[in-house]
Scaffold this active site. Structure first.
Site, mmCIF file in Angstrom:
data_model
loop_
_atom_site.group_PDB
_atom_site.id
_atom_site.type_symbol
_atom_site.label_atom_id
_atom_site.label_comp_id
_atom_site.label_asym_id
_atom_site.label_seq_id
_atom_site.Cartn_x
_atom_site.Cartn_y
_atom_site.Cartn_z
ATOM 1 N N ASP A 87 0.820 -1.222 0.000
ATOM 2 C CA ASP A 87 0.000 0.000 0.000
ATOM 3 C C ASP A 87 0.846 1.261 0.000
ATOM 4 O O ASP A 87 2.017 1.246 0.386
ATOM 5 C CB ASP A 87 -0.958 0.022 1.204
ATOM 6 C CG ASP A 87 -0.242 0.092 2.546
ATOM 7 O OD1 ASP A 87 0.745 -0.655 2.736
ATOM 8 O OD2 ASP A 87 -0.653 0.898 3.400
ATOM 9 N N GLU A 182 0.083 -1.168 5.672
ATOM 10 C CA GLU A 182 1.155 -0.738 6.577
ATOM 11 C C GLU A 182 1.012 0.738 6.909
ATOM 12 O O GLU A 182 1.225 1.159 8.043
ATOM 13 C CB GLU A 182 2.523 -1.006 5.935
ATOM 14 C CG GLU A 182 3.704 -0.849 6.880
ATOM 15 C CD GLU A 182 4.284 0.558 6.968
ATOM 16 O OE1 GLU A 182 5.099 0.806 7.855
ATOM 17 O OE2 GLU A 182 3.909 1.438 6.150
HETATM 18 ZN ZN LIG Z 1 6.780 2.132 4.005
#
Ligand SMILES: [Zn+2]
Length: 417
Positions: A87, A182
């Protein structure tokens, strides 16, 4: 190393929009589109010979590269994990990313072609001066680039390709994972550490070339809840206890304590970041950050002191203070087996780069993994200005990152036999 293949691979990944979204509780991953890249990676992993590559229902990709050691040797060499996240940051659009290569960098400010107000200035990017003649990759200035962390993914994939083409390079079993979400702090939420099955891993998600990150903040969240008494203001004399005023006094008392806006490097802070409420009830949320436990304890003591002192001025109000731990400094865990970081530093050195230990003034997935029993320091990708339209990365640094990984897998063999 196949450089054009490497560059094409990186471009292929940044062109897929994988932006994650904050505060999504009803689904995981936070955005379905992240899986578009994850699915693509499963196919590519299989093409590279990692036959068991698959994506689970949450969007985590896992795959195994079997070692090329004798049976006797491989029993002694631990399985090593390599992790990167698919992401990109919710802060800047990742839609329709158009990567641009500024070949043979000339040392000047870099004006991005899609938006002339976006300029990567040498004055703000001292590291640019180390890249004369390099190929600098940026977005066109209308989006982020997504080197965070697609550079990490491309570097891991290029390592796998390199190992396939160079069977003389000895390595143990490698486990690969590409994770979602994340950037919204949820990258490990559904990570199945047992299924991953390694004792040691590395996230490839850092920035400047040569850096190994082995420290994060200790983090806790404090909440003051002030209970006042509300009555009609026209008839409040001697009766009203205004939680708003009490809240203001708490903030006032913290005025001289270390704050994010006046601290750096190893300094911790207290950061009031949300105030909510009214006369009847009011709350303040405060982030507590420090690299050492003693500093955390001192800051908690300080907040209790503030509560007691304000309470003494408002004896009829009720002031509660609640502290919740968020995450701990990963160094505490990494120090239990120093070799994990030492081998990474050695790998950097063998790749011909000066290694640096670096601390993160924040958290990282690796920190959470460390406390899940999977020791995971963070290796550089080469990127700069993450989460911004001014993100840049030198292709030559990406090659250094791959080279570091090539050294790292061999060091684990060498030191374990
Ligand atoms: Zn990163």
């Amino acid at each position: 190393m196949n450089t054009s293949g490497f560059l094409n691979r990186f471009f292929r990944y940044v062109e897929v929009d994988t932006q994650s979204q904050e505060d999504v509780e009803e689904r995981f991953p936070s955005t379905e589109k992240q899986k578009n890249l994850s699915k693509m990676l499963v196919i590519e992993l299989k093409e590279l010979g990692l036959k068991d590559a698959q994506m689970d229902q949450f969007g985590y990709v896992m795959a195994t590269l079997p070692g090329n050691l004798s049976k006797q040797q491989s029993a002694k060499v631990p399985v090593i994990g390599l992790i990167a996240h698919v992401d990109t940051s919710p802060e800047v659009s990742g839609q329709n990313v158009k990567p641009v290569v500024h070949k043979n960098y000339d040392g000047k400010d870099i004006r991005l072609p899609g938006d002339s107000t976006q300029v990567i200035r040498v004055a703000d990017n001292s590291q640019l001066k180390d890249h004369l003649g390099d190929d600098i990759i940026t977005s066109d200035g209308t989006t982020l680039l997504g080197a965070d962390d697609k550079a990490g993914i491309a570097e891991i994939m290029t390592l796998l390709e390199y190992l396939k083409e160079n069977p003389q390079v000895k390595h143990g079993t490698l486990r690969i994972s590409f994770t979602p979400d994340e950037e919204v702090g949820c990258g490990t939420l559904h990570f199945d550490a047992k299924k991953f099955g390694t004792d040691y891993a590395y996230t490839v998600d850092g920035e400047t070339v040569g850096e190994i990150e082995n420290e994060t903040f200790n983090a806790a969240a404090a909440t003051f809840t002030v209970h006042g008494v509300n009555v009609h203001p026209g008839y409040a004399k001697g009766k009203m206890i205004n939680a708003v005023r009490i809240t203001a006094e708490i903030i006032k008392q913290l005025e001289k304590d270390p704050a994010p806006e006046n601290t750096e490097k190893r300094e911790g802070y207290l950061h009031p970041y949300v105030i909510e409420g009214g006369v009847e009830k009011s709350t303040i949320k405060i982030l507590i950050r420090d690299f050492v436990q003693q500093g955390m304890d001192e800051k908690v003591r300080r907040l209790n002191q503030v509560r007691d002192s304000v309470a003494a001025n408002y004896p009829l109000a009720k002031i509660e203070l609640e502290i919740k731990e968020s995450y701990q400094n990963m160094k505490v865990k990494l120090d239990e087996e120093p070799k994990v970081v030492e081998y990474a530093l050695e790998a950097v050195k063998r790749a011909g780069i000066e290694p640096h230990l670096q601390l993160i003034r924040g958290g990282t997935d690796g920190a959470k993994l460390c406390f899940m029993g999977l020791l995971t320091p963070n290796i550089f990708t080469g990127g700069h200005n993450f989460h911004s339209k001014l993100e840049w990365i030198a292709f030559q640094d990406m090659e250094k990152a791959v080279n570091t990984l090539v050294q790292l897998v061999q060091i684990w063999v060498e030191k374990s036999l």
